[in-house]
Structures are given as C-alpha cells and as structure tokens.
Enzyme design. Structure first.
Site, mmCIF file in Angstrom:
data_model
loop_
_atom_site.group_PDB
_atom_site.id
_atom_site.type_symbol
_atom_site.label_atom_id
_atom_site.label_comp_id
_atom_site.label_asym_id
_atom_site.label_seq_id
_atom_site.Cartn_x
_atom_site.Cartn_y
_atom_site.Cartn_z
ATOM 1 N N LYS A 64 -12.962 18.665 26.747
ATOM 2 C CA LYS A 64 -12.236 17.585 27.406
ATOM 3 C C LYS A 64 -13.159 16.506 27.971
ATOM 4 C CE LYS A 64 -8.160 20.354 28.441
ATOM 5 N NZ LYS A 64 -7.183 20.791 29.454
ATOM 6 N N SER A 128 -15.240 23.636 37.158
ATOM 7 C CA SER A 128 -15.552 22.213 37.333
ATOM 8 C C SER A 128 -15.475 21.419 36.030
ATOM 9 C CB SER A 128 -16.969 22.070 37.924
ATOM 10 O OG SER A 128 -17.927 22.718 37.099
#
Length: 255
Positions: A64, A128
């Site tokens: 992503k 994260s």
C-alpha cells in the site's frame, strides 16, 4: 472484457474477487476481477503488461505504500496518508497508461468502527504500514487519540512492542491490529501484547477477517473485551472502490 484485480502478497485469503465478480454479474457489466500474488512490487510492470484490458486494481499488504512510486497521480487524501489501496488505470487510444491512486480504507474503517466506539477516545494501533496510516487518519476524524506500536518505531508518536506497559493497555481502551499477524494460515499467532491487562471496557478490532476470529480477538474476548473483525471494513471500502471505478468507467463511456 475489462479486467480489475487485487495485487498483494499473499492474496489467497481475500474475498474481493467474489465480491466484485458478483457485482459485475448483478449489474450486467462485462468485466471480471482477478487476483495476482506478486512476490515483489517490482513485478507490477510485468503484470500490467500482461493485462492490457486492466482498468483498475486494489492493493493490499504489503504494497500500500510501496505502490506510490509507480503511480502517475495520487488523490489528495491518499497522498496525505502516504498509502493507496485503490488504483484507476486510464488507457489512452495511443496505448499509454495512467495510474491514479486512491485510499478507501480510511472511509471503510471509519464507517465500521464509529457505531461501536461508545465513549472510548484512546486507541493503541498495532502496526505502522499502509493500513495503519488509514486507521490513524480515521481516528483523527473521529476525535480519538492514537499511539502506534511498531517493530521498528521511527516516530516520536510510536513505541515498540517491548514498550507496551500494563498501564498503557489500561489507558488505551481501543486496540486495533493493523498487522497480518494471525492471518490464515498462521492462525495461532497473535501480536505480543499483555492480554491479561485487557478488560471488559476494551474494544479490540482486527483488520483481518480470515479467520473470522483471530487469536488476537480470542485472547481479548477471553478477557471480556468487545471484539470486531475486518469484514465490515472490507465490504465498506469495496463499495467505495466500486464508486471510484464506476465513475471512471462512465467518464470513458459504457462497456
């Protein structure tokens, strides 16, 4: 026939193919949705070359954020997040392609968690990566303070797993797993947090939906916590994907 796809590694657990192919069939759209397990994001160019009729694709873990250098444009919210999960492929009559990135994870997560937040206003976010970025932004819009937990924290707003104290678990009444830990087939794994400090006041949310109740959720539920998996988020963000792809399709004319 137009093609749409999911790229990531792994992708075998995904329900996106079933969802979108059912949508195409129901809407009478001549298109199909496929999955592509790319061992490296560097394989993207070869994948695109092999699929000239590709008009859009989804991006899942772990790409992503890694997808960004491959895009020609990034929508403002996705740019702010630094993560993309939806791409529109614009094909010109001269054969040139333009890749435009969007992020629908944020809205999918926001809509899915808002009804169950209650009065909780502090969230511990495990992970994260790209999904974590969307979750952080969604919480900001909902007025929820966040603390990120990472294996290698690189921000003053993040801590490592070894830094999680019992006090932190008691303070942060929302815990969200944004990592792939516990995903099929590794269903016995769970993020290393002090589960014994979780209480019935906690809400524990796992973005994973396969299995439907991860080890993380099982351990939290055993402590009396409310739990929720990521299946609602999946379908909510998929509906946002659908809107983006159909808007792009209509701009180019019917199929």
């Amino acid at each position: 026939m137009r093609e749409y796809a999911l790229i990531g590694h792994p992708v075998g657990h995904s329900k996106s193919q079933e969802f979108f192919n059912e949508k195409f069939l129901a809407e009478g759209i001549d298109a199909r949705y496929i999955t592509a397990d790319l061992a490296s994001i560097k394989e993207l160019k070869a994948f695109l070359s092999a699929h000239p009729n590709l008009h859009g694709f989804n991006v899942t873990s772990p790409y992503k954020q890694a997808i960004l250098p491959y895009l020609d444009e990034v929508e403002s919210e996705a740019s702010l997040l630094g993560a993309v999960n939806t791409v529109v492929v614009q094909n010109s009559r001269w054969g040139k392609r333009k890749l435009i990135g969007y992020n629908t994870d944020l809205e999918g997560f926001r809509q899915s968690i808002a009804p169950v937040l209650g009065g909780r206003r502090r969230a511990l976010i495990l992970g994260s990566g790209g999904a974590s970025c969307a979750v952080q932004r969604a919480f900001k819009k909902l007025g929820v303070a966040t603390l990120v937990v990472s294996r290698a924290p690189q921000s003053p707003y993040a801590i490592s797993y070894s830094d999680i104290t019992p006090e932190a678990i008691r303070e942060y009444k929302i815990i969200v797993n944004c990592t792939p830990v516990g995903m099929t087939p590794n269903v016995q794994e769970a993020p290393p947090i002090p589960y014994q400090e979780i209480t019935p006041e906690h809400l524990c949310y796992d973005l994973i939906y396969s299995p439907d109740r991860t080890r993380f959720l099982q351990l939290a539920q055993a402590q009396g916590a409310s739990i929720k998996n990521g299946i609602d988020m999946l379908f909510l963000q998929a509906h946002e994907n659908w809107k983006i792809w159909q808007a792009a399709r209509l701009e180019k004319g019917s199929m």
